[in-house]
Design a protein around this motif. Structure first.
Motif, mmCIF file in Angstrom:
data_model
loop_
_atom_site.group_PDB
_atom_site.id
_atom_site.type_symbol
_atom_site.label_atom_id
_atom_site.label_comp_id
_atom_site.label_asym_id
_atom_site.label_seq_id
_atom_site.Cartn_x
_atom_site.Cartn_y
_atom_site.Cartn_z
ATOM 1 N N GLU A 293 0.841 -1.213 0.000
ATOM 2 C CA GLU A 293 0.000 0.000 0.000
ATOM 3 C C GLU A 293 0.872 1.258 0.000
ATOM 4 O O GLU A 293 0.589 2.233 -0.708
ATOM 5 N N GLN A 294 1.941 1.205 0.837
ATOM 6 C CA GLN A 294 2.846 2.350 0.884
ATOM 7 C C GLN A 294 3.523 2.568 -0.480
ATOM 8 O O GLN A 294 3.703 3.707 -0.955
ATOM 9 N N GLY A 295 3.926 1.475 -1.140
ATOM 10 C CA GLY A 295 4.543 1.582 -2.461
ATOM 11 C C GLY A 295 3.581 2.163 -3.481
ATOM 12 O O GLY A 295 3.971 2.998 -4.321
ATOM 13 N N ASP A 296 2.322 1.689 -3.415
ATOM 14 C CA ASP A 296 1.315 2.229 -4.345
ATOM 15 C C ASP A 296 1.105 3.724 -4.107
ATOM 16 O O ASP A 296 0.967 4.512 -5.064
ATOM 17 N N LYS A 299 4.060 5.591 -5.475
ATOM 18 C CA LYS A 299 3.986 5.641 -6.951
ATOM 19 C C LYS A 299 2.972 6.685 -7.397
ATOM 20 O O LYS A 299 3.205 7.463 -8.344
ATOM 21 N N GLU A 300 1.787 6.684 -6.687
ATOM 22 C CA GLU A 300 0.765 7.661 -7.051
ATOM 23 C C GLU A 300 1.289 9.089 -6.845
ATOM 24 O O GLU A 300 1.068 9.989 -7.683
ATOM 25 N N SER A 307 3.443 14.749 -13.270
ATOM 26 C CA SER A 307 2.441 15.441 -14.081
ATOM 27 C C SER A 307 2.436 16.939 -13.792
ATOM 28 O O SER A 307 2.313 17.780 -14.714
ATOM 29 N N THR A 308 2.593 17.263 -12.519
ATOM 30 C CA THR A 308 2.585 18.673 -12.123
ATOM 31 C C THR A 308 3.802 19.398 -12.701
ATOM 32 O O THR A 308 3.705 20.524 -13.222
ATOM 33 N N ILE A 309 4.970 18.782 -12.607
ATOM 34 C CA ILE A 309 6.196 19.383 -13.148
ATOM 35 C C ILE A 309 6.066 19.602 -14.651
ATOM 36 O O ILE A 309 6.469 20.640 -15.198
ATOM 37 N N GLN A 310 5.465 18.592 -15.320
ATOM 38 C CA GLN A 310 5.316 18.715 -16.768
ATOM 39 C C GLN A 310 4.410 19.893 -17.122
ATOM 40 O O GLN A 310 4.696 20.661 -18.039
ATOM 41 N N LEU A 311 3.332 20.021 -16.378
ATOM 42 C CA LEU A 311 2.417 21.133 -16.643
ATOM 43 C C LEU A 311 3.106 22.480 -16.424
ATOM 44 O O LEU A 311 2.948 23.426 -17.216
#
Length: 344
Positions: A293-296, A299-300, A307-311
């Motif tokens: 769960e922690q890994g998921d 990852k999220e 995505s934020t950096i790309q924007l």
């Protein structure tokens, strides 16, 4: 005076062959005057030598009641040295109840001769402290009131019987009544030294009692009879084998019980260890699920940061500005920026 021990089958048989002695002993036990006694068929019966000995004598006894009436009763007397299962006693009773010779000849209804059972036991019965126990019948109505009208009746007497149980080990030399005096010849506290074959009694206790002196003198004769002593030796050897066998069985039973207890303990330990391992496995699985769960979650969060950096890059912001706005290191922005450029 040294007399033969009447607890021995051969001595007891010799004693009860004397009609006067049989009347004396039965009268004391029944607490009624026995005026005539006859040994019936199947007398002097023993079980086989492969099993515990139960010595049995069947009597037909005529009892004189205080009001002068006389009546016949069957007496089944059984004597045993050692503890035995009650099934043997019940089997002998069954023989009596099934024997057509025990039916009153003058009875058209087929009523049986009343029966009394006497058990002379060489062992104690549980915690019952009374040396002599009288087990007598009573009849009751629905409300537990004793019924006396119309009783005794031969129909009831044909199907039920009274019993007298004598615990020979409970005889302790007390003579307070007629029965205790008669039974004193069986008192094993009078054993003569280390020999079980003879008793050392005080003859003066029976002074002026011709019936008791007759019993004592017959036992005195038995003690000096060579053949009688030989038969007693045979009984001793037999019971020694029986006791050795029973001791061996007892020790084996104890060893089996000990081994069963050990196996049970080991089984319980294995079960506890299995339960512990299962608990540990469940804990490891829970920890693995938590890590997953922690890994998921990480990852999220990474996907969201990328995505934020790309924007923001697409919006024209520099890597330094993005780091300040997102509160992350410039190296982190650079890493994600380089990954995005690599993916292109």
């Amino acid at each position: 005076m040294i007399i033969a021990n009447p607890i021995y089958d051969i001595v007891f048989k010799y004693l009860m062959e004397d009609e006067r002695i049989a009347r004396t002993i039965l009268s004391a036990l029944l607490k009624k005057e026995v005026i005539d006694v006859k040994v019936r068929r199947n007398e002097y019966t023993n079980t086989t030598r492969e099993s515990l000995s139960i010595f049995r004598i069947d009597f037909g006894a005529t009892i004189l009641e205080p009001n002068g009436t006389k009546h016949l009763v069957l007496i089944e007397l059984q004597k045993t040295w050692l503890e035995t299962e009650t099934l043997r006693f019940r089997q002998y009773l069954g023989v009596h109840y099934a024997n057509p010779e025990n039916i009153l000849p003058e009875s058209k209804e087929g009523y049986a001769i009343p029966m009394i059972t006497i058990y002379l036991l060489g062992h104690k019965v549980g915690n019952i402290e009374e040396p002599v126990l009288y087990v007598r019948r009573h009849s009751y109505d629905y409300n537990d009131n004793i019924v006396t009208k119309g009783l005794p009746h031969p129909f009831i007497d044909s199907l039920t019987h009274d019993s007298i149980i004598v615990q020979i080990p409970r005889l302790h030399g007390q003579i307070n009544n007629r029965l205790e005096k008669v039974l004193s010849i069986f008192d094993q506290s009078n054993l003569d030294g280390t020999s079980k074959q003879t008793l050392n009694i005080d003859e003066s206790l029976y002074a002026n009692d011709d019936d008791m002196l007759h019993i004592v003198h017959r036992l005195l004769a038995a003690a000096s009879d060579t053949q009688m002593r030989h038969e007693m030796n045979v009984e001793d050897e037999y019971y020694s084998v029986i006791e050795h066998r029973d001791t061996t069985i007892l020790m084996k039973d104890k060893e089996i019980a000990r081994q069963c207890a050990t196996i049970k303990e080991q089984g319980d330990t294995i079960k506890e260890q299995g339960d512990t391992i299962k608990e540990q496995g469940d804990t490891i699985k829970e920890q693995g699920d938590t890590i997953k769960e922690q890994g998921d979650t990480i990852k999220e969060q990474g996907d969201m940061l990328r995505s934020t950096i790309q924007l923001l890059l697409n919006a024209g912001m520099t890597e330094e500005q993005i780091a300040v706005n997102l509160h992350v290191d410039v190296t982190t922005v650079e890493r994600y920026s380089s990954k995005m450029q690599g993916n292109k």
